[in-house]
Design a protein around this motif. Structure first.
Motif, PDB file in Angstrom:
ATOM      1  N   ILE A  37      75.880 -33.443   4.932  1.00 19.26           N
ATOM      2  CA  ILE A  37      75.120 -33.689   5.830  1.00 19.26           C
ATOM      3  C   ILE A  37      74.826 -34.685   6.698  1.00 19.26           C
ATOM      4  N   GLU A  38      75.290 -34.657   8.298  1.00 25.06           N
ATOM      5  CA  GLU A  38      75.010 -35.150   9.164  1.00 25.06           C
ATOM      6  C   GLU A  38      74.022 -35.803  10.116  1.00 25.06           C
ATOM      7  N   ILE A  39      73.034 -36.393   9.339  1.00 26.63           N
ATOM      8  CA  ILE A  39      72.008 -36.736  10.476  1.00 26.63           C
ATOM      9  C   ILE A  39      71.513 -37.015  12.006  1.00 26.63           C
ATOM     10  N   ASP A  40      71.425 -36.752  12.937  1.00 26.86           N
ATOM     11  CA  ASP A  40      71.317 -37.593  14.295  1.00 26.86           C
ATOM     12  C   ASP A  40      70.423 -38.765  13.793  1.00 26.86           C
ATOM     13  N   ASP A  41      71.834 -40.213  14.878  1.00 28.12           N
ATOM     14  CA  ASP A  41      70.927 -41.257  13.864  1.00 28.12           C
ATOM     15  C   ASP A  41      70.460 -42.290  14.580  1.00 28.12           C
ATOM     16  N   ARG A  42      69.511 -41.299  15.395  1.00 29.34           N
ATOM     17  CA  ARG A  42      68.650 -41.842  15.886  1.00 29.34           C
ATOM     18  C   ARG A  42      66.933 -41.219  15.380  1.00 29.34           C
ATOM     19  N   HIS A  43      67.441 -40.816  14.144  1.00 29.42           N
ATOM     20  CA  HIS A  43      66.576 -40.371  13.498  1.00 29.42           C
ATOM     21  C   HIS A  43      65.997 -41.892  12.165  1.00 29.42           C
ATOM     22  N   GLN A  44      64.956 -42.442  12.369  1.00 32.62           N
ATOM     23  CA  GLN A  44      64.541 -43.820  11.334  1.00 32.62           C
ATOM     24  C   GLN A  44      64.118 -43.022  10.004  1.00 32.62           C
ATOM     25  N   LEU A  45      65.043 -43.272   9.284  1.00 28.93           N
ATOM     26  CA  LEU A  45      64.597 -42.915   7.837  1.00 28.93           C
ATOM     27  C   LEU A  45      63.179 -43.595   7.246  1.00 28.93           C
ATOM     28  N   ASP A  46      62.719 -43.612   6.572  1.00 30.60           N
ATOM     29  CA  ASP A  46      61.660 -44.190   5.844  1.00 30.60           C
ATOM     30  C   ASP A  46      62.379 -45.519   4.948  1.00 30.60           C
ATOM     31  N   PRO A  47      62.664 -46.619   4.944  1.00 32.71           N
ATOM     32  CA  PRO A  47      62.620 -47.435   3.816  1.00 32.71           C
ATOM     33  C   PRO A  47      61.769 -47.386   2.783  1.00 32.71           C
ATOM     34  N   MET A  48      61.005 -47.113   2.481  1.00 33.14           N
ATOM     35  CA  MET A  48      60.178 -47.064   0.965  1.00 33.14           C
ATOM     36  C   MET A  48      61.101 -45.516   0.152  1.00 33.14           C
ATOM     37  N   ASP A  49      61.592 -44.632   1.258  1.00 35.13           N
ATOM     38  CA  ASP A  49      62.030 -43.343   0.177  1.00 35.13           C
ATOM     39  C   ASP A  49      63.415 -43.255   0.226  1.00 35.13           C
ATOM     40  N   TYR A  50      64.573 -44.067   0.909  1.00 34.51           N
ATOM     41  CA  TYR A  50      65.460 -43.707   1.372  1.00 34.51           C
ATOM     42  C   TYR A  50      66.140 -45.966   1.339  1.00 34.51           C
ATOM     43  N   GLN A  51      67.203 -45.687   1.054  1.00 38.64           N
ATOM     44  CA  GLN A  51      67.844 -46.626   1.186  1.00 38.64           C
ATOM     45  C   GLN A  51      69.677 -46.610   1.951  1.00 38.64           C
ATOM     46  N   VAL A  52      70.165 -47.015   3.021  1.00 39.89           N
ATOM     47  CA  VAL A  52      71.008 -46.525   3.459  1.00 39.89           C
ATOM     48  C   VAL A  52      72.432 -47.307   3.192  1.00 39.89           C
ATOM     49  N   GLY A  53      73.805 -46.976   3.005  1.00 39.19           N
ATOM     50  CA  GLY A  53      74.406 -47.859   2.451  1.00 39.19           C
ATOM     51  C   GLY A  53      75.758 -47.286   2.872  1.00 39.19           C
ATOM     52  N   SER A  54      76.817 -47.032   1.557  1.00 38.11           N
ATOM     53  CA  SER A  54      78.179 -47.023   2.125  1.00 38.11           C
ATOM     54  C   SER A  54      78.574 -46.608   1.204  1.00 38.11           C
ATOM     55  N   LEU A  55      79.998 -45.878   0.927  1.00 43.18           N
ATOM     56  CA  LEU A  55      80.506 -45.822  -0.173  1.00 43.18           C
ATOM     57  C   LEU A  55      80.539 -47.220  -1.183  1.00 43.18           C
ATOM     58  N   TRP A  56      81.238 -47.487  -0.443  1.00 44.23           N
ATOM     59  CA  TRP A  56      81.780 -49.131  -1.314  1.00 44.23           C
ATOM     60  C   TRP A  56      80.628 -49.817  -2.479  1.00 44.23           C
ATOM     61  N   GLN A  57      79.281 -49.421  -1.831  1.00 39.70           N
ATOM     62  CA  GLN A  57      78.014 -50.140  -2.416  1.00 39.70           C
ATOM     63  C   GLN A  57      77.886 -49.011  -3.428  1.00 39.70           C
ATOM     64  N   ILE A  58      78.641 -47.898  -3.892  1.00 34.14           N
ATOM     65  CA  ILE A  58      78.129 -47.008  -4.342  1.00 34.14           C
ATOM     66  C   ILE A  58      79.031 -46.969  -5.875  1.00 34.14           C
ATOM     67  N   LEU A  59      80.018 -48.339  -5.059  1.00 35.84           N
ATOM     68  CA  LEU A  59      82.287 -47.213  -6.123  1.00 35.84           C
ATOM     69  C   LEU A  59      81.526 -48.556  -7.187  1.00 35.84           C
ATOM     70  N   GLY A  60      81.483 -48.122  -8.413  1.00 32.44           N
ATOM     71  CA  GLY A  60      81.197 -48.391  -9.880  1.00 32.44           C
ATOM     72  C   GLY A  60      80.286 -48.331 -10.400  1.00 32.44           C
ATOM     73  N   ARG A  61      79.020 -47.401  -9.996  1.00 31.80           N
ATOM     74  CA  ARG A  61      77.699 -47.891 -10.084  1.00 31.80           C
ATOM     75  C   ARG A  61      77.138 -46.411 -10.360  1.00 31.80           C
ATOM     76  N   VAL A  62      78.075 -45.244 -10.102  1.00 31.10           N
ATOM     77  CA  VAL A  62      77.561 -44.169 -10.338  1.00 31.10           C
ATOM     78  C   VAL A  62      78.284 -43.034 -11.231  1.00 31.10           C
ATOM     79  N   GLU A  63      77.528 -42.072 -11.552  1.00 33.77           N
ATOM     80  CA  GLU A  63      79.173 -41.590 -12.182  1.00 33.77           C
ATOM     81  C   GLU A  63      80.644 -41.391 -11.463  1.00 33.77           C
ATOM     82  N   GLU A  64      81.771 -41.017 -12.111  1.00 37.56           N
ATOM     83  CA  GLU A  64      82.653 -40.817 -11.072  1.00 37.56           C
ATOM     84  C   GLU A  64      82.943 -39.392 -10.347  1.00 37.56           C
TER      85      GLU A  64
END
Length: 241
Positions: free
Chosen positions: A33-60
């Protein structure tokens, strides 16, 4: 990284802009899903990142699922209007496609085929630092397949253009979906046949022969480039009698 339960969307009041069925994850239906980018995610619950940031850090498999999600969402966002007549496109209810009702154009998710190749010379590996890569990071050569080319023709051309070398004995390794942004990487080994290294300055900052026991910093095993290198080094380190 973890997959979120569907009730999180309603609980947190997210406004869904786009939604795509990806398949099943551990026998449960999974959606991007893609959510409205005006929605502010709670930084205590979620971390906004990119695919590069998880490359090699999660299972293939999980990384592949995230990559598929990103590609499908980007594809729909980039095909809101017809490239032929400019009319709005509609999602096809029967297949993964965007259709233009006025002129009939159909747009499917785009995949850009590329070759990625490890050139070898006995116990040496040809590795290059691309102009867009961090200093000190060396990887295999790669290039997009052009219209009318085979993968093998592209490989030979790209090696010649980027570093001035001739290669032969091409051997297919395996492929990998690479969502940066929508490539299908076709991995090959190729053996050095002749020539001296002459780098294309627009593409390659540096290219060298490295002995397999003295390699520089290379891509992680999560990438097909890292797998090509690792496979060849393992074969040299543990020769079959």
């Amino acid at each position: 990284m973890c997959l979120l339960e569907e009730e999180v969307v309603g609980r947190d009041g997210w406004r869904v802009q786009r939604r795509h069925f990806l398949g099943y994850w551990h026998d449960r239906p999974c959606f991007a899903i893609e959510i409205d980018d005006r929605h502010q995610l709670d930084p205590m619950d979620y971390q906004v990142g990119s695919l590069w940031q998880i490359l090699g850090r999660v299972e293939e498999q999980l990384f592949a699922l995230a990559g598929r999600a990103a590609q499908l969402l980007n594809w729909e966002r980039d095909h809101q209007f017809c490239g032929r007549c400019g009319a709005p496109m509609d999602a096809d209810p029967a297949e993964r496609a965007m259709r233009c009702q006025p002129c009939g154009v159909i747009s499917y998710p785009r995949i850009a085929p590329c070759v990625i190749m490890l050139v070898t010379r006995g116990e040496e590996l040809l590795l290059a630092n691309n102009v867009n890569h961090p200093a000190g990071m060396y990887s295999t050569l790669a290039g997009f397949i052009e219209a009318g080319e085979t993968a093998e023709e592209t490989l030979i051309r790209e090696v010649k253009e980027e570093v001035g070398l001739d290669v032969g004995r091409l051997r297919y390794f395996h492929s990998q979906s690479w969502p940066f942004p929508n490539q299908l990487m076709l991995g090959f080994f190729a053996e050095y046949r002749g020539g001296e290294i002459r780098c294309d300055p627009e593409e390659i900052a540096d290219a060298r022969w490295f002995h397999y026991r003295a390699l520089p910093r290379v891509p992680p095993p999560a990438s097909v480039a890292g797998q090509l290198i690792q496979h060849y080094v393992n074969a040299l380190s543990n020769p079959v009698e």
